[in-house]
Design a protein around this motif. Sequence first.
Motif: not given
Lengths: 257, 257
Positions: B15-16, B66-73, B130-134, B144-152
């Motif tokens: 999802a986007l 809503t969207l992170r729970a029901r999509n892989d990414y 960033v969110p801690e753990g990203a 300025a970087p993008g950020i990955r946190f789990e599947n987000v």
Amino acid sequence: MSDSSPSSGRIYTAALIVIGDEILSGRTQDKNISQVALWLGIQGIRLREVRVVPDVTEAIVEAVNTLRARNDYLFTTGGIGPTHDDITVDAIAEAVGVEVIVHPEARTILEGYYETRGGLTEARLRMARVPEGADLIPNRYTGAPGIRFENVFIMAGVPSITAGMLDALSGTLEGGAPLLSETVGCWVQESEVATLLGDTEKAHPTCQIGSYPFWREGRTGANFVVRSTDADDLAACTRALVAALETLGKPAVFGGI
Amino acid sequence: MSDSSPSSGRIYTAALIVIGDEILSGRTQDKNISQVALWLGIQGIRLREVRVVPDVTEAIVEAVNTLRARNDYLFTTGGIGPTHDDITVDAIAEAVGVEVIVHPEARTILEGYYETRGGLTEARLRMARVPEGADLIPNRYTGAPGIRFENVFIMAGVPSITAGMLDALSGTLEGGAPLLSETVGCWVQESEVATLLGDTEKAHPTCQIGSYPFWREGRTGANFVVRSTDADDLAACTRALVAALETLGKPAVFGGI
């Protein structure tokens, strides 16, 4: 305080559902979001949220029921043609809990339109189907009308046809004070003026300032968009922003760069 | 049955969330939906749904959860700059229930980038939060970087910067069989071939056929897009569609009109 102050009237909101696999596959670049947004702005209605969903009944039903409940108006684009992948009318009827019927006036319109174009076939008659109780939205281009059911406005996917339907609806929906905006451009890195922007916004409580950076011809700039329903506060905030930028030695360009 | 059959592997979905008042006001025509959609398709991931939300924490939090729970990414674009209206990182940290921290590597990247551009100010340091753990997603253009946190995956709003971030992610995400497509154009009213389209789709269970009408130079035509993860069935369905159109005396144009 003028009549255009946000405290003097309520804010009218709308949502938009863009229905179509062709948008989600990336094949088609959506053009309806911006045209619906701009049109709503002129009607004094804020576009609060947009969802793009596939040609899947459950996805449409979920989005329709969530968004029509929490907005004054809900618009949809896409999926009202004559082919098997056009499932919007059936999905919305399911969402609102009514049957799908052939609208007599829509049938008459399509009979007229197709009189010289091979006649009204079964496939073409699909475009006269509406949720029971719905009214029609005129389509000046290709006959097949848009549909209004309560606060849900069902429109075409082809942007030029949607434009005609929006035109037919102009001035018919109750709205509030339009959200006004002024744009100021500046050859500055937005990070240089971040504090200035935040402080200027805080000093003008009816205003929001958006900052949109760009890179052109090897130079960095940004457009700052000030938005408010209060014309006086908008003008004051814009003046304050321009003055603050000039204090930093950064001339502002009215209307944006 | 080949490995590319949809029954042989699971479908990966994404999802986007497009974050930004400038899209909802109509000021800016979104370009990220189609570029993210096309990129995901190449990774073997289907873009299943898109939401456009305003620069409002609660709206971002609701959509993210809503969207992170029901999509892989889940991908987001917008709101990660240095100014007061850039609230995406804080909103996503709130959604996932962690603190916001300054990422040491992001700080180092920004120090390097701004060394010759006036130094790392407090506003610019916001872009290292960033969110801690990203983890970080490289930004080859503006530091300025993008950020990955789990599947987000949290990306920029400016399309050219997002393009660079997508490029950095290419080939790193697990996907399934890519959704393949063939386009066939025809100078025909889609209502003339509605039954033919539906019947052809039914005869090829792995395929969906989308019908996209257009009006050009006073003539009516349509492009038919056949989609499948099964290359053989896609080819067979496309051949069957072309043959059926030609039976009606309507020559098909491969690749679309």
